[in-house]
Structure formats: structure tokens, C-alpha cells
Enzyme design. Structure first.
Site, PDB file in Angstrom:
ATOM      1  N   CYS A 162       2.804 -10.118  -3.528  1.00 38.13           N
ATOM      2  CA  CYS A 162       3.735 -10.893  -4.337  1.00 38.13           C
ATOM      3  C   CYS A 162       2.960 -11.634  -5.417  1.00 38.13           C
ATOM      4  CB  CYS A 162       4.546 -11.916  -3.549  1.00 38.13           C
ATOM      5  SG  CYS A 162       5.611 -11.182  -2.309  1.00 38.13           S
TER       6      CYS A 162
ATOM      7  N   ARG B  72       0.156  -6.834  -7.471  1.00 32.00           N
ATOM      8  CA  ARG B  72       0.297  -7.635  -6.247  1.00 32.00           C
ATOM      9  C   ARG B  72       1.535  -7.249  -5.434  1.00 32.00           C
ATOM     10  NH1 ARG B  72      -2.914 -12.203  -6.411  1.00 32.00           N
ATOM     11  NH2 ARG B  72      -1.626 -13.171  -4.813  1.00 32.00           N
TER      12      ARG B  72
ATOM     13  N   TRP C 115       6.190  -7.863  -2.806  1.00 34.49           N
ATOM     14  CA  TRP C 115       5.736  -6.926  -1.773  1.00 34.49           C
ATOM     15  C   TRP C 115       6.433  -7.402  -0.507  1.00 34.49           C
ATOM     16  CZ3 TRP C 115       3.123  -6.877   2.931  1.00 34.49           C
ATOM     17  CH2 TRP C 115       2.581  -5.641   3.316  1.00 34.49           C
TER      18      TRP C 115
ATOM     19  N   ASN D 238       5.379 -16.951  -2.973  1.00 32.11           N
ATOM     20  CA  ASN D 238       4.425 -15.969  -2.446  1.00 32.11           C
ATOM     21  C   ASN D 238       3.888 -16.537  -1.144  1.00 32.11           C
ATOM     22  OD1 ASN D 238       2.340 -14.123  -2.021  1.00 32.11           O
ATOM     23  ND2 ASN D 238       0.944 -15.206  -3.388  1.00 32.11           N
ATOM     24  N   GLY D 239       3.991 -15.759  -0.060  1.00 31.21           N
ATOM     25  CA  GLY D 239       3.493 -16.239   1.232  1.00 31.21           C
ATOM     26  C   GLY D 239       4.528 -15.962   2.309  1.00 31.21           C
TER      27      GLY D 239
ATOM     28  N   GLU E   7     -15.390   5.247   2.728  1.00 36.33           N
ATOM     29  CA  GLU E   7     -14.751   4.749   1.515  1.00 36.33           C
ATOM     30  C   GLU E   7     -14.104   5.901   0.738  1.00 36.33           C
ATOM     31  OE1 GLU E   7     -13.654   2.187   0.325  1.00 36.33           O
ATOM     32  OE2 GLU E   7     -13.475   2.580  -1.823  1.00 36.33           O
TER      33      GLU E   7
ATOM     34  N   LYS F 163     -10.104   5.988  -0.161  1.00 39.04           N
ATOM     35  CA  LYS F 163      -9.605   6.119  -1.534  1.00 39.04           C
ATOM     36  C   LYS F 163      -8.686   7.324  -1.636  1.00 39.04           C
ATOM     37  CE  LYS F 163     -10.560   3.411  -2.771  1.00 39.04           C
ATOM     38  NZ  LYS F 163     -10.854   2.062  -2.787  1.00 39.04           N
TER      39      LYS F 163
ATOM     40  N   GLU G 295      -5.337   6.802   0.161  1.00 46.38           N
ATOM     41  CA  GLU G 295      -4.583   5.718  -0.456  1.00 46.38           C
ATOM     42  C   GLU G 295      -3.799   6.187  -1.687  1.00 46.38           C
ATOM     43  OE1 GLU G 295      -7.479   2.843  -1.633  1.00 46.38           O
ATOM     44  OE2 GLU G 295      -6.054   1.200  -1.665  1.00 46.38           O
TER      45      GLU G 295
ATOM     46  N   HIS H  98     -18.522  15.761  17.826  1.00 47.84           N
ATOM     47  CA  HIS H  98     -18.066  15.076  19.042  1.00 47.84           C
ATOM     48  C   HIS H  98     -16.553  14.932  19.097  1.00 47.84           C
ATOM     49  CE1 HIS H  98     -22.139  14.300  20.289  1.00 47.84           C
ATOM     50  NE2 HIS H  98     -22.411  13.804  19.083  1.00 47.84           N
TER      51      HIS H  98
ATOM     52  N   LYS I  11      -2.373  -5.128  -3.873  1.00 46.71           N
ATOM     53  CA  LYS I  11      -3.811  -5.333  -4.034  1.00 46.71           C
ATOM     54  C   LYS I  11      -4.341  -6.492  -3.198  1.00 46.71           C
ATOM     55  CE  LYS I  11      -7.553  -4.830  -7.068  1.00 46.71           C
ATOM     56  NZ  LYS I  11      -8.055  -3.648  -6.366  1.00 46.71           N
TER      57      LYS I  11
HETATM   58  C1  F6R Z   1      -8.595  -0.213  -0.959  1.00 47.93           C
HETATM   59  C2  F6R Z   1      -8.304  -1.626  -1.151  1.00 47.93           C
HETATM   60  C3  F6R Z   1      -8.089  -2.475   0.064  1.00 47.93           C
HETATM   61  C4  F6R Z   1      -8.878  -3.780  -0.085  1.00 47.93           C
HETATM   62  C5  F6R Z   1      -8.603  -4.718   1.107  1.00 47.93           C
HETATM   63  C6  F6R Z   1      -9.424  -5.980   1.021  1.00 47.93           C
HETATM   64  O1  F6R Z   1      -8.778   0.442  -2.173  1.00 47.93           O
HETATM   65  O2  F6R Z   1      -8.261  -2.100  -2.240  1.00 47.93           O
HETATM   66  O3  F6R Z   1      -8.461  -1.793   1.218  1.00 47.93           O
HETATM   67  O4  F6R Z   1     -10.226  -3.459  -0.157  1.00 47.93           O
HETATM   68  O5  F6R Z   1      -7.240  -5.042   1.138  1.00 47.93           O
HETATM   69  O6  F6R Z   1      -9.180  -6.684  -0.147  1.00 47.93           O
HETATM   70  P1  F6R Z   1     -10.194  -7.792  -0.663  1.00 47.93           P
HETATM   71  O7  F6R Z   1     -11.451  -7.107  -1.026  1.00 47.93           O
HETATM   72  O8  F6R Z   1      -9.506  -8.411  -1.844  1.00 47.93           O
HETATM   73  O9  F6R Z   1     -10.391  -8.741   0.462  1.00 47.93           O
END
Ligand code: F6R
Length: 604
Positions: free
Chosen positions: A2, A27, A74, A100-101, A479, A483, A486, A502, A599
Site C-alpha cells: 500500500c 507498493r 495491496w 497503510n498498515g 536468487e 527472479k 516471480e 538427493h 515491493k
Molecule cells: C524479490 C523481492 C522480494 C524482497 C523481499 C525483501 O525480487 O523483491 O523478495 O527481496 O520482500 O524486501 P526488502 O529487501 O525490502 O526487505
């Protein structure tokens, strides 16, 4: 998770509110709305879906008025419908609120208000706020007093901005969710994050938990919950407004991948001198009492933490990376007064990571955060903060910040190894720091010569995608898979190469490409693991430097410049970012705003 915006000043607010929301859309993008005070009531427009839907809704009846609030959502309580979109209004619609929250005691508050005759029209927790505000307005001594009483009743986390019909002001409060005041010459902004108003001002004030503010055309008053005046410093943000735009790229993600050389230069600048690491806030000896290191982080930041764990273990320092959401219940018992807890978080606002950081502090650990956002909660709550200086990252999938976090953690690891007597800094530190300084250049070479687009096209539509790597490249494999899943919505998993046999090998078929990462050190075993997958029919895509033995056995090859093994994983990661990007593009996915994600995840 949000985003909120508010604005008061000369001229109409609506364009600035909508542009602010567009800059905050990362957000949350389930629904969006605005409310503008126009002299004859509060006009509220809200729509489920992305901000473009909201814009369509106001075309032809653009609301007038120079004070307003806005929200991009969100969903936490209730599906993404028009009714659940913010702003929410009170019974008589004389109060409008964005939030937001999460209001944890909303059920109890709702029952109280319902028994007083209030009717609710949404499934959200937020709707209790305007109803409460209206309730207290009936006999409070002032509007501010009613707002304070409202805030006092709330439990949970919130950044709130509210309008009252006929009153030329914005009422705001913060507890546990980010809220920033932007100061321009003749106008004031409130937002969850700086890019919302960066086009207009770089002068900001970060709200602290418990702060309440009233924004009026001629000034801002800040108080605590008891009504005592509080003074907060005005800070200047060193982000360029251009950093917050797409800069001619089709997606933020592509821009952020392509601007990694610059982000890395900023991360490294001033922190390396000859063969030494210089971290301004950590002079020699700062870490001499540290016995062990615990990283706490989520998602991509957790993978950067795994990179850090591996580096520290290699130098002989006991270190472990924890998923922040698991940390408080499982690991805080192992903290001693000589434990250093490092919270890795791009946003500095991730609720799980903040929970872990607070748990560590309660147990007496020394804490450091590695973050991208100055003024973020993690930066303010940790004992020390190291900023990665990657610039704003808007694409929901983290890219440049992973690279900068991994470099920052590498520098911190070297700094720790210099201080702790029982361990030795690596023998080849001078060489690896020389190579570090070439990293931005090497990343540029990858960007200029990559064949990721072709490889993505070749394998798009496969049943699943596996990523394998050993040591530092285990973190990169994980990672790469995160990615990929996602933004493509395809099944992808990252494994330590040796683990494939395994169990996961049972999933390998001719329709499951395996991306194998080689870093120029101890690669033989990974090569063997790749061949084991190939023997079961899987196409192998190797990522390695030129003339690597993997090239001969591979079905496809992604080349990276030859560098120190400590950095090669970061180059491989750039290739994988590009493969994910182009695969998602082939599949027509909304790359910057993948479904169901946001995000900044500010709920646990
Ligand atoms: C993946 C992504 C999320 C963030 C996670 C932590 O591409 O962006 O997995 O890495 O939500 O976010 P931060 O780094 O802001 O604590």
C-alpha cells in the site's frame, strides 16, 4: 505494501496526487483512489485494478481542490473491489481516510461503532478509522483532539492521512508504517516513499512512530500522542528525480538491470583504498569483540545474506543467514553479547525483517542494517546503518539492489575479518579488491554482449526451470530461481549443485532446462552435477567465463568476464536477471508489477 500520498498547497491537487500514486504503484496495485477537498464536500474516486483504471474514472469529471489524499492498495483485509479501495469515508462522508498498515483491533472497534449505529460498506480494517474520527468529532474540543483520540484507539501498524469536510488541512499519524513529509516552497506532501513527490522536492522529514501531524497551507505542526510538540530534522534526499522514472526503458526492471554498473560504482565509491576496506562508521577495531554473525532478511535480500554468510564462513567467522520470518521463534536464543546481527533489507520497511531486528535488540545483540533507504525504519532502529546507495528501485523484482547488497556485505565481511584476531583476512585481498573495482565494467560487458534474450526464447514454455550452483553460486542459483518464478509465473527452483542428486533430480526431464553456474573455482563437481542432469535429458545452460570446460558439454552458454571467484556469481546473476526478464516478456507478463506481489512487504 500500500502506498499513500497527500498534498496541500496552491493550485489543484489531483494531478500531483495521481502522479504520486503512479510513482508508488510498486507498493500495491490491487486498487487505487483519491479524495479531494473541493469546498462543497469531499470528492472520492476509487477503482479496483491499476491506477490507469482510476485515471479513466476521473477523465471528464476531474475533481477540483488544492488539498487531497490518495492510495494504492495491496489487499490484506477483503478482496480488491471498488468498495474495499481507499479512501474510506465515515457515515456522513465528512471524513475521508487513506491508510497503510493493519489495524489489529478493528473487529472490536467495528463492533463498538456498529452498536452506536455506524454502518460499514467494506470488508477492510481501515474503514473503522473514518468512523471513529467522525464519532470523536461530535464532542471533541478540536479536530486535532478528535484525531488524536482516534489514533489512540488504534492497535497495529499504520500510516494514516485524513481529510475533514470543509477544513483546509490534512491530519496524519504514523505507527510502524513509513510516512514521510515533503516540504516544497508553497506546498506540503505526505507519502509512504520519497519517489511519490521527488519531482517537486528533495527536502523531507521522516515521521517517527507516535508522531501526529497537521498540515495546513502555511505550515506543519508535529506532536506526539500526548499533544507535546516534537521537532524533527529536515533532511535532503540525494536521489535524482530521473532515478525514479523509466529513463526510456520499456520497464523499470530493465532499466534497473541496465543501470547496475552505476549502482555498483556508488556502492563501492570511497569504501576501498588500495588493499583496504574503509567503512566510515566502522573504524579499525570496531568488530574485535564479535564472535558470530547472524543475518536476517527476506526474499532477494535473504539471498544476498546467504552470499554474506558464505563469505564470512570462508574467512573463518561463524555466520548464519536466517529467514527473518523464522528468526524470532527459532534463533534468538543463540544470541550472545558478542553476536552481530545484520538485517539486510532494500526498503528498510519489511515487517518480518524489522521483527527479527527488534527481537535481536531485545536479546542484547549489536545490530547493523544494510539498506538502500535512508530514513527507513531499519536504518533508524539498528545501532548502525550501511547504505548500499543503489538509488530508487521501483520494479517489484529486486535486481540492482541484490548486486549492491552482495557487494556491501562482501566489504563488511572483509572489514570484520580485519578486526577479528582469530581469523585471517583473505591472502589475496588486494587482488580481489582490484577486481571489485572492475566489477561495474564487467557488468557493463555482460549487458553489452549478453545472449540472454535468445536463450530465454529458446526455453520459454518449458515445464520447469532449475538453477544450480555451489558455494557463493548457491545463493545466486536461489536468487535466479526466485527472479524467474516471480516475473514469469513459471515453476523454478534453485539448488546447491550437489543436492540435485538427493531428490530434485526426480523432477529433471528433457523439458526442464538446468542453468548451471560456474565461478572459476572448484567447478569440477558442479560440472559433474550438470552432466548428471544432462544424462536424464535436461538441456544445460551454463553460465561461466569464456573457454570454461562447461562450454563443451552445454546446450547453451552465457558468458561472463573472467574475474575473481568472489565476484563471478554477481556477473552470472546479471545474465539470469536478463533471462528472467526476456522470458517474462515472451509470456506477456506485467514485469514491473507481478500478480499478488508488492515491493515493500509491511505485514508479517
Ligand atoms: C524479490 C523481492 C522480494 C524482497 C523481499 C525483501 O525480487 O523483491 O523478495 O527481496 O520482500 O524486501 P526488502 O529487501 O525490502 O526487505
Amino acid at each position: 505494501m500500500c502506498g499513500i500520498i497527500a498534498r496541500i498547497g496552491e493550485g489543484d491537487a489531483i494531478t500531483k496526487l495521481v502522479t504520486g500514486l503512479e510513482n508508488l504503484e510498486y507498493r500495491g496495485y490491487d486498487s487505487a483512489g483519491v479524495a479531494v477537498q473541493n469546498g462543497s464536500g469531499i470528492s472520492v474516486y476509487k477503482r479496483s485494478g491499476q491506477i490507469s483504471e482510476l485515471k479513466d474514472a476521473i477523465v471528464g469529471s476531474v475533481p477540483k481542490g488544492n488539498v487531497g489524499i490518495g492510495h494504492t492498495r495491496w489487499s490484506t483485509h477483503g478482496p480488491p473491489t471498488d468498495e474495499n479501495a481507499h479512501p474510506h469515508t465515515s457515515e456522513t462522508e465528512n471524513v475521508a481516510v487513506v491508510h497503510n498498515g493493519i489495524i489489529e483491533n478493528y473487529t472490536e472497534l467495528k463492533e463498538r461503532l456498529e452498536s452506536d449505529g455506524h454502518e460499514f460498506t467494506s470488508d477492510t480494517d481501515t474503514e473503522v478509522i473514518p468512523h471513529l474520527f467522525e464519532y470523536y468529532l461530535q464532542d471533541a474540543s478540536s479536530i486535532e483532539d478528535a484525531f488524536r483520540k482516534t489514533i489512540d484507539d488504534l492497535e497495529g501498524s499504520y500510516a494514516v492521512a485524513a481529510l475533514v469536510d470543509g477544513v483546509h488541512a490534512i491530519y496524519a499519524a504514523r505507527q510502524g508504517s513509513p510516512l514521510i513529509l515533503g516540504l516544497d516552497n508553497d506546498e506540503y506532501y505526505l507519502a509512504s516513499d520519497v519517489p511519490a513527490f521527488l519531482d517537486h522536492t528533495d527536502r523531507v522529514v521522516y515521521f517517527e512512530d507516535g508522531d501526529i501531524a497537521v498540515l495546513e497551507p502555511n505550515g506543519v505542526t508535529m506532536t506526539d500522542l500526548e499533544g507535546n510538540m516534537v521537532t524533527r530534522d529536515v533532511e535532503r534526499i540525494d536521489w535524482d528525480p530521473e532515478d525514479a522514472g523509466k529513463g526510456g526503458y520499456e520497464h523499470y526492471m530493465l532499466k534497473e538491470i541496465n543501470t547496475q554498473p552505476n549502482a555498483l560504482t556508488n556502492t563501492i565509491e570511497g569504501r576501498v583504498e588500495d588493499s583496504e576496506v574503509i567503512l566510515e562508521d566502522f573504524p579499525e577495531g570496531t568488530f574485535e569483540d564479535v564472535d558470530d554473525v547472524q543475518f536476517v532478511a527476506c526474499g532477494t535480500s535473504y539471498h544476498a545474506a546467504l552470499y554474506g554468510q558464505q563469505l564470512l564462513n570462508q574467512t573463518g567467522i561463524r555466520a548464519q543467514a536466517f529467514r527473518a520470518s523464522e528468526y524470532v521463534d527459532s534463533a534468538t536464543g543463540s544470541i550472545t553479547e558478542n553476536t552481530l546481527v545484520i538485517a539486510v533489507t532494500q526498503s528498510g520497511e519489511t515487517a518480518d525483517t524489522l521483527g527479527a531486528l527488534r527481537g535481536a535488540k531485545e536479546r542484547g545483540a549489536r545490530t547493523v542494517t544494510v539498506t538502500n533507504v535512508m530514513g527507513s525504519t531499519a536504518a533508524r532502529e539498528a545501532d548502525d546503518a550501511l547504505f548500499i546507495r543503489a538509488g530508487p528501485e521501483i520494479g517489484v523484482a529486486a535486481t540492482k539492489t541484490f548486486s549492491s547488497q552482495a557487494v556491501m556485505l562482501s566489504l563488511l565481511s572483509l572489514r570484520l575479518a580485519e578486526d577479528i584476531e582469530t581469523v585471517n583476512a583473505p591472502d589475496d585481498q588486494a587482488e580481489l579488491l582490484r577486481e571489485l573495482q572492475k566489477l561495474p565494467e564487467h557488468v557493463q560487458t555482460v549487458l553489452d554482449s549478453t545472449t540472454a534474450k535468445r536463450i530465454a526464447s529458446r526455453y520459454t514454455g518449458s515445464e520447469a526451470f532449475f538453477f544450480i550452483g555451489r558455494g557463493l553460486n548457491n545463493a545466486v542459483a536461489k536468487e535466479g530461481a526466485l527472479k524467474f518464478k516471480e516475473i514469469t509465473y513459471e515453476h523454478a527452483e534453485g539448488f546447491a549443485s550437489g543436492e540435485l542428486k538427493h531428490g530434485p533430480l526426480a523432477l529433471v526431464t528433457p523439458d526442464t532446462p538446468v542453468f548451471a553456474l560456474f565461478n572459476g573455482d572448484k567447478d569440477k563437481k558442479t560440472l559433474q552435477n550438470a552432466e548428471e542432469a544432462q544424462a536424464r535429458g535436461a538441456p544445460i545452460v551454463s553460465v561461466a567465463h569464456a573457454d570454461h570446460p562447461a562450454e563443451k558439454i552445454s546446450d547453451a552458454f552465457l558468458e561472463i568476464p573472467d574475474t575473481h571467484p568472489m565476484w563471478s556469481g554477481l556477473l552470472a546473476n546479471v545474465q539470469l536477471q536478463l533471462v528472467s526478464y526476456y522470458a517474462a516478456k515472451n509470456l506477456g507478463r506485467p514485469i514491473d508489477k507481478p500478480r499478488n506481489l508488492a515491493k515493500s512487504v509491511t505485514v508479517e
